[in-house]
Design a protein around this motif. Structure first.
Motif, short mmCIF file in Angstrom:
data_model
loop_
_atom_site.label_atom_id
_atom_site.label_comp_id
_atom_site.label_asym_id
_atom_site.label_seq_id
_atom_site.Cartn_x
_atom_site.Cartn_y
_atom_site.Cartn_z
N ASP A 1 -16.73 0.62 -4.58
CA ASP A 1 -16.62 1.57 -3.48
C ASP A 1 -16.47 2.97 -4.07
OD1 ASP A 1 -16.08 3.11 -1.31
OD2 ASP A 1 -14.20 2.13 -0.76
N ARG B 1 -13.73 5.77 -3.70
CA ARG B 1 -12.53 5.79 -4.54
C ARG B 1 -12.55 6.95 -5.54
NH1 ARG B 1 -12.90 -0.74 -5.43
NH2 ARG B 1 -12.18 -1.29 -3.32
N ASP C 1 -7.11 0.00 -4.68
CA ASP C 1 -7.75 1.00 -5.55
C ASP C 1 -6.93 1.42 -6.77
OD1 ASP C 1 -5.98 2.28 -3.83
OD2 ASP C 1 -7.48 3.64 -2.96
N ARG D 1 -7.52 -6.20 -5.17
CA ARG D 1 -8.68 -5.51 -4.59
C ARG D 1 -8.32 -4.08 -4.18
NH1 ARG D 1 -7.84 -3.95 0.85
NH2 ARG D 1 -6.22 -5.25 1.73
N ASP E 1 2.06 -0.69 6.51
CA ASP E 1 1.09 -1.78 6.58
C ASP E 1 1.74 -3.06 6.08
OD1 ASP E 1 -1.05 -0.18 7.48
OD2 ASP E 1 -1.29 0.60 5.45
N ASP F 1 5.34 5.28 -1.17
CA ASP F 1 6.15 6.38 -0.64
C ASP F 1 7.64 6.03 -0.65
OD1 ASP F 1 3.88 7.89 -0.28
OD2 ASP F 1 3.65 7.40 1.84
N LYS G 1 3.79 7.51 6.00
CA LYS G 1 3.07 7.89 7.21
C LYS G 1 2.96 6.71 8.15
CE LYS G 1 -0.43 10.20 5.36
NZ LYS G 1 -1.44 10.64 4.71
N GLY H 1 0.81 -1.22 0.00
CA GLY H 1 0.00 0.00 0.00
C GLY H 1 0.84 1.27 0.00
N GLY H 2 0.33 2.28 0.70
CA GLY H 2 0.92 3.62 0.68
C GLY H 2 2.40 3.65 1.04
P1 ATP Z 1 -1.69 7.67 2.94
O1 ATP Z 1 -0.27 7.91 2.66
O2 ATP Z 1 -2.53 8.88 2.78
O3 ATP Z 1 -1.98 6.93 4.23
P2 ATP Z 1 -2.36 5.20 1.75
O4 ATP Z 1 -2.11 4.74 0.37
O5 ATP Z 1 -1.64 4.53 2.86
O6 ATP Z 1 -2.13 6.73 1.77
P3 ATP Z 1 -4.76 4.47 3.09
O7 ATP Z 1 -6.11 5.08 3.00
O8 ATP Z 1 -4.02 4.53 4.38
O9 ATP Z 1 -3.91 5.11 1.95
O10 ATP Z 1 -4.93 2.96 2.65
C1 ATP Z 1 -3.86 2.00 2.64
C2 ATP Z 1 -3.94 1.13 1.41
O11 ATP Z 1 -5.15 0.35 1.45
C3 ATP Z 1 -4.00 1.90 0.10
O12 ATP Z 1 -2.72 2.17 -0.37
C4 ATP Z 1 -4.77 0.96 -0.79
O13 ATP Z 1 -3.92 -0.05 -1.30
C5 ATP Z 1 -5.74 0.28 0.16
N1 ATP Z 1 -7.05 0.97 0.24
C6 ATP Z 1 -7.45 1.84 1.19
N2 ATP Z 1 -8.70 2.25 0.99
C7 ATP Z 1 -9.12 1.64 -0.11
C8 ATP Z 1 -10.34 1.63 -0.84
N3 ATP Z 1 -11.38 2.39 -0.47
N4 ATP Z 1 -10.41 0.84 -1.92
C9 ATP Z 1 -9.36 0.07 -2.30
N5 ATP Z 1 -8.20 0.04 -1.68
C10 ATP Z 1 -8.06 0.80 -0.59
#
Ligand code: ATP
Ligand code: MG
Length: 501
Positions: A174, A177, A131, A129, A50, A39, A47, A34-35
């Motif tokens: 969702d 998104r 986004d 799954r 995960d 980053d 931040k 993920g994020g």
């Molecule tokens: P940030 O740096 O703002 O925290 P992030 O990418 O970590 O950005 P989060 O909202 O913390 O965003 O979500 C973590 C991860 O979970 C995302 O990178 C994405 O892969 C997945 N995710 C979160 N929300 C959704 C969603 N509504 N639909 C699909 N995937 C999602």
């Protein structure tokens, strides 16, 4: 390990590496996902980190001494000590690392919740799954392995937000998104891929099905990015703004008077952007974007002035802002604060005569804790009109007057006695003599602050009261003059501080 991998590895906190290692040593797969991966690839500081794994929640829980598990998405919070894996550590060093099993989501019949969440044994199911491609990369820092089935790395390279798989399906699952795409665009300074963008436009109406709370939280995230102006313009272009703050759109094409180069819409957004450039907190950003929200409905043409006027837009705007924030279910405190800022943002209009009593009234209205924020909003407002200078002389003058009003003036109140006490200790009845004694005492205390004790002042009052009326009057007068002098000095000092005369 390549240099890049080494650099990435050193920016991963120890407790995260520890949790990955425990999972992998127990023969499970475990990745960052993920994020944080996005980053790290971009060279930004994540931040939060995960972790995703093929272990089930029960298997994860069994591996660590202390965990908690309460949500339906299978996320297990592993309690660590930051530095090592001892379960017993003080509250300050406790760090929670979130571990989520690979997930597969079934159909979304309500555009916001999967009907069922299942665990998978395959990392690709979990990435599928997610986004956007930039958020759908898994990384194993132990081996340097990157799993990137949707080529998120090239989208990161080219700074593109692209839905994973079919955008229509993904937004249908969702609808939040839709907003997330725009938020990531503003947060990362990316563009939205054209097919993804067309799909957002086509599916914009689905945002109606998303709860206010989620919309509000996502809107906050957008406002808190570095480029919120770009984000809100994009929300308008892809037609989702009307489901969040339709009132903003009314400012489009509403031209203002000669002092302004922009229409009301652009002015609100530029004011917000300056608040973001200054890294101001949420309440200032919200106040900035809403401050002229009611200019469209209060605009009148004045023949006399040969120009538009917007009388009352601050009062109406305060009310309208409150309605908007209540509708979005912002906490009451934030709603009150922002609507108050909008209500009072006109405190310093160029035509107004600034007096210290006007400044005092304003401080009474907005509270001491808010006055500097209100001035910061005012600066954003000014920059938002396109004027180059942030702080003209007049504004600095106003600031110095605020400082003056906030500092207690040199006054009789500072004395550790008062008229009543002097009457008590001297047995003198009320009359001008008591005033003379007060001022005479004050004169002494100004020169010798250590004399400002009840004990000394009582003793001295008894001596002074024996003097003749004329003598006392003269001493009292000297005290008064000294007080005025001191006050003038204090104001001079403040003016100097703000670089005004
Ligand atoms: P940030 O740096 O703002 O925290 P992030 O990418 O970590 O950005 P989060 O909202 O913390 O965003 O979500 C973590 C991860 O979970 C995302 O990178 C994405 O892969 C997945 N995710 C979160 N929300 C959704 C969603 N509504 N639909 C699909 N995937 C999602
Ligand atoms: Mg995150």
């Amino acid at each position: 390990m390549t240099q890049i991998q080494q650099k990435i590895s050193t920016s991963i906190p120890k407790e995260v590496t520890m949790v990955l290692a425990v999972l992998q040593n127990a023969s499970f797969e475990a990745f960052l996902v993920g994020g944080c991966v996005r980053d790290l690839i971009m060279g930004n500081k994540p931040k939060d980190f995960d972790i995703t794994t093929n272990a089930t929640p029960e298997e994860i829980i069994a591996l660590f001494p202390k965990t908690f598990y309460e949500n339906t998405y299978g996320t297990v919070g592993v309690v660590t000590c930051g530095e090592d894996d001892l379960p017993a550590c003080s509250d300050e060093t406790v760090k929670i690392v979130e571990v989520t099993p690979y997930r597969i989501e079934t159909a979304y019949s309500d555009n916001r919740h999967p009907d069922e969440v299942k665990w998978s044994k395959n990392i690709e199911d979990d990435l599928k799954r997610r986004d956007f491609t930039c958020n759908a990369i898994a990384y194993n820092p132990m081996t340097g392995e990157l799993i990137d089935p949707f080529d998120g790395q090239s989208d990161i390279q080219n700074r593109i937000i692209r839905a994973v798989g079919s955008p229509d399906l993904r937004f249908g699952e969702d609808a939040l998104r839709l907003m997330r795409a725009v938020r990531f665009m503003s947060q990362l300074d990316f563009d939205i891929n054209s097919v993804t963008r067309e799909s957002i436009e086509k599916n914009s109406h689905l945002l109606k099905n998303v709860s206010c709370e989620r919309v509000k939280d996502e809107f906050i995230k957008l406002l808190m990015t570095d480029f919120p102006m770009r984000g809100i313009i994009m929300m308008k272009e892809v037609d989702i703004l009307k489901y969040v703050v339709p009132e903003l759109e009314r400012g489009i094409g509403v031209m203002q008077n000669q002092a302004h180069s922009f229409d009301v819409w652009e002015h609100n957004l530029r004011t917000l952007q300056h608040a973001a450039d200054k890294k101001w907190p949420l309440h200032i950003r919200l106040s900035a974007v809403l401050h002229d929200i009611s200019k469209p409905e209060t605009r009148r043409y004045s023949k006399e002035k040969g120009d538009y006027t917007f009388y009352g837009h601050d009062v109406v705007g305060g009310r309208v802002s409150r309605e908007i924030l209540e509708r979005l279910k912002f906490p009451k405190e934030m709603t009150e604060r922002v609507s108050m800022f909008v209500r009072w943002h006109m405190f310093f209009s160029d035509t107004e005569q600034i007096t210290i009593s006007a400044v005092r009234r304003l401080i009474t209205n907005v509270g001491k804790d808010n006055i500097w924020d209100l001035i910061n909003l005012r600066i954003c407002d000014r920059v938002g009109t396109g004027r180059p200078k942030e702080e003209p002389y007049r504004l600095r003058m106003y600031e110095s007057m605020v400082e003056q009003a906030l500092q207690d003036p040199v006054s009789l109140k500072m004395l550790k006695t008062d008229g009543k006490r002097i009457m008590d200790v001297t047995q003198e009845t009320a009359g001008p003599k008591i005033g003379y004694v007060l001022h005479a005492l004050f004169d002494e205390v100004l020169d010798n602050p250590e004399k400002n004790t009840e004990e000394y002042l009582d003793k001295r009052a008894k001596e002074l009261i024996k003097l003749s009326d004329i003598e006392l009057k003269l001493m009292g007068k000297a005290g008064k003059v000294e007080m005025e002098e001191k006050n003038k000095e204090q104001i001079k000092e403040i003016r100097k501080q703000f670089n005004v005369k």
